[in-house]
Design an enzyme around this catalytic site. Structure first.
Site, PDB file in Angstrom:
ATOM      1  N   GLY A  20       0.849  -1.258   0.132  1.00  0.00           N
ATOM      2  CA  GLY A  20       0.103   0.070   0.012  1.00  0.00           C
ATOM      3  C   GLY A  20       0.919   1.266   0.068  1.00  0.00           C
ATOM      4  O   GLY A  20       0.442   2.328  -0.599  1.00  0.00           O
ATOM      5  N   ARG A  24       7.413   2.076   1.127  1.00  0.00           N
ATOM      6  CA  ARG A  24       7.624   0.318   1.544  1.00  0.00           C
ATOM      7  C   ARG A  24       8.006  -0.251   0.133  1.00  0.00           C
ATOM      8  O   ARG A  24       8.869  -1.125  -0.050  1.00  0.00           O
ATOM      9  CB  ARG A  24       6.413  -0.180   1.980  1.00  0.00           C
ATOM     10  CG  ARG A  24       6.821  -1.386   2.640  1.00  0.00           C
ATOM     11  CD  ARG A  24       5.872  -2.077   3.812  1.00  0.00           C
ATOM     12  NE  ARG A  24       5.543  -1.261   4.895  1.00  0.00           N
ATOM     13  CZ  ARG A  24       4.391  -1.109   5.617  1.00  0.00           C
ATOM     14  NH1 ARG A  24       3.456  -1.965   5.195  1.00  0.00           N
ATOM     15  NH2 ARG A  24       4.244  -0.765   6.486  1.00  0.00           N
ATOM     16  N   ARG A  43       2.160  11.045  -9.097  1.00  0.00           N
ATOM     17  CA  ARG A  43       1.569  11.183  -7.782  1.00  0.00           C
ATOM     18  C   ARG A  43       2.168  10.704  -6.472  1.00  0.00           C
ATOM     19  O   ARG A  43       1.572  10.369  -5.453  1.00  0.00           O
ATOM     20  CB  ARG A  43       0.113  10.652  -7.598  1.00  0.00           C
ATOM     21  CG  ARG A  43      -0.933  11.417  -8.461  1.00  0.00           C
ATOM     22  CD  ARG A  43      -2.167  10.694  -8.577  1.00  0.00           C
ATOM     23  NE  ARG A  43      -2.998  11.650  -9.647  1.00  0.00           N
ATOM     24  CZ  ARG A  43      -3.978  11.956  -9.272  1.00  0.00           C
ATOM     25  NH1 ARG A  43      -4.678  11.952  -7.873  1.00  0.00           N
ATOM     26  NH2 ARG A  43      -4.629  12.627 -10.084  1.00  0.00           N
ATOM     27  N   ARG A  87      -0.100  -8.514  -3.206  1.00  0.00           N
ATOM     28  CA  ARG A  87      -0.347  -7.633  -2.254  1.00  0.00           C
ATOM     29  C   ARG A  87       0.517  -7.886  -1.215  1.00  0.00           C
ATOM     30  O   ARG A  87       0.336  -9.192  -0.717  1.00  0.00           O
ATOM     31  CB  ARG A  87      -1.724  -7.557  -1.859  1.00  0.00           C
ATOM     32  CG  ARG A  87      -1.740  -6.473  -0.689  1.00  0.00           C
ATOM     33  CD  ARG A  87      -3.160  -5.803  -0.313  1.00  0.00           C
ATOM     34  NE  ARG A  87      -3.226  -5.477   1.194  1.00  0.00           N
ATOM     35  CZ  ARG A  87      -2.801  -4.629   1.743  1.00  0.00           C
ATOM     36  NH1 ARG A  87      -1.809  -3.924   1.131  1.00  0.00           N
ATOM     37  NH2 ARG A  87      -3.027  -4.594   2.964  1.00  0.00           N
ATOM     38  N   SER A  90      -0.081  -4.823   5.519  1.00  0.00           N
ATOM     39  CA  SER A  90      -0.201  -4.922   6.909  1.00  0.00           C
ATOM     40  C   SER A  90      -1.734  -5.123   7.254  1.00  0.00           C
ATOM     41  O   SER A  90      -2.650  -4.867   6.409  1.00  0.00           O
ATOM     42  CB  SER A  90       0.251  -3.981   7.588  1.00  0.00           C
ATOM     43  OG  SER A  90      -0.458  -2.884   7.291  1.00  0.00           O
ATOM     44  N   ASP A 204      -1.156  -4.838  13.928  1.00  0.00           N
ATOM     45  CA  ASP A 204      -1.862  -4.242  15.156  1.00  0.00           C
ATOM     46  C   ASP A 204      -3.016  -5.503  15.399  1.00  0.00           C
ATOM     47  O   ASP A 204      -3.339  -6.314  14.411  1.00  0.00           O
ATOM     48  CB  ASP A 204      -2.461  -3.207  15.067  1.00  0.00           C
ATOM     49  CG  ASP A 204      -3.434  -3.068  13.669  1.00  0.00           C
ATOM     50  OD1 ASP A 204      -2.832  -2.465  12.606  1.00  0.00           O
ATOM     51  OD2 ASP A 204      -4.414  -3.473  13.824  1.00  0.00           O
ATOM     52  N   ARG A 217       9.296  -3.469  12.747  1.00  0.00           N
ATOM     53  CA  ARG A 217       8.440  -3.577  11.490  1.00  0.00           C
ATOM     54  C   ARG A 217       9.432  -4.040  10.270  1.00  0.00           C
ATOM     55  O   ARG A 217       8.703  -5.009   9.395  1.00  0.00           O
ATOM     56  CB  ARG A 217       7.815  -2.123  11.003  1.00  0.00           C
ATOM     57  CG  ARG A 217       6.685  -1.864  11.979  1.00  0.00           C
ATOM     58  CD  ARG A 217       6.134  -0.841  11.693  1.00  0.00           C
ATOM     59  NE  ARG A 217       4.793  -0.593  12.559  1.00  0.00           N
ATOM     60  CZ  ARG A 217       3.694  -0.362  12.284  1.00  0.00           C
ATOM     61  NH1 ARG A 217       3.137   0.015  10.895  1.00  0.00           N
ATOM     62  NH2 ARG A 217       2.662  -0.162  13.140  1.00  0.00           N
TER      63      ARG A 217
END
Ligand code: HPA
Length: 236
Positions: A20, A24, A43, A87, A90, A204, A217
């Site tokens: 996403g 990353r 963008r 994909r 998280s 989470d 992470r």
């Protein structure tokens, strides 16, 4: 070049990993690919192409949520001819046995709505992963000793959900985690006969409220990228 991707046609590989977060994408490309080169920055939604063990791979940010992912996946599939879309992202854990840092391989992705809902109308289509990718990703995770769960996830349209009853129903029905993109990726892959999978790190937890500390992470996300790459290029 498309409306949202500035790459030349030959700049995008047939295999694409889609985090996403565009930063990353840069981290994963710099960490795991050889000769990674920036191929899109329209963008700020960064995309990189390089090689992994000799295989060409593009890592292209999808943005957050299904409307954003749908734009990039549509253009990657229809304009760049991408065949395998994974994909990497998280998710929030929804079962007690699913711990922060664990990896979830999304066999199915339940939703109440996606950008494709207008096509399906009253039909509840069942978005599901490509079996070969799923099987290879599970093998890769077990080989690496990464704690992995395979099962259904929930692709939500909202992060700040004002309907806790929906999350409760998902947990009650064994859904492993919640994120915001996989269902539409699976639907587009089904429509255009491509291979898709979502490999997710639990960052989470909706029940325990535990969250992955930021300094841990990278390692967890790294396991997920390696699992995705191994699945994409598994023989057979
Ligand atoms: N909800 C939705 N998407 C998410 C979450 C969450 O709790 N965690 C990571 N992605």
């Amino acid at each position: 070049m498309t409306i949202h991707i500035g790459a030349d046609p030959g700049d995008i590989a047939e295999t694409v990993l889609m985090p996403g977060d565009p930063y990353r994408a840069r981290w994963a490309a710099e960490t795991f690919l050889d000769g990674a080169r920036l191929v899109n920055e329209v963008r700020g939604m960064l995309g990189f192409t390089g090689t992994w063990k000799g295989h060409r791979v593009t890592i292209q940010g999808s943005g957050m949520g299904m409307p954003s992912l749908s734009i990039y996946a549509n253009e990657l599939i229809k304009d760049y001819g991408c065949q395998t879309l994974i994909r990497i992202g998280s998710c929030g854990g929804m079962q007690d046995e699913v711990k922060v840092r664990d990896v979830i391989l999304a066999m199915t992705a339940s939703t109440i709505s996606t950008p494709s809902s207008g096509i399906f109308r009253e039909l509840n289509f069942a978005p599901s992963a490509d079996w070969g990718l799923l099987n290879s990703a599970a093998d890769a995770a077990l080989r690496k000793g990464v704690p992995v769960h395979v099962g259904g996830i929930y692709s939500s349209d909202v992060f700040y959900d004002e309907r806790p009853d929906l999350n409760e129903q998902m947990t009650r029905h064994g859904i492993l985690g919640v994120e915001m993109e996989a269902a539409e990726l699976y639907i587009l892959a089904a429509r255009y006969r491509r291979r898709a999978l979502a490999v997710l790190t639990v960052s989470d937890h909706l029940i325990t409220h535990e969250a992955l500390p930021s300094d841990q992470r990278e390692k967890s996300f790294g396991d997920m990228v390696e699992i995705a790459l191994e699945a994409a290029f598994a023989p057979g």
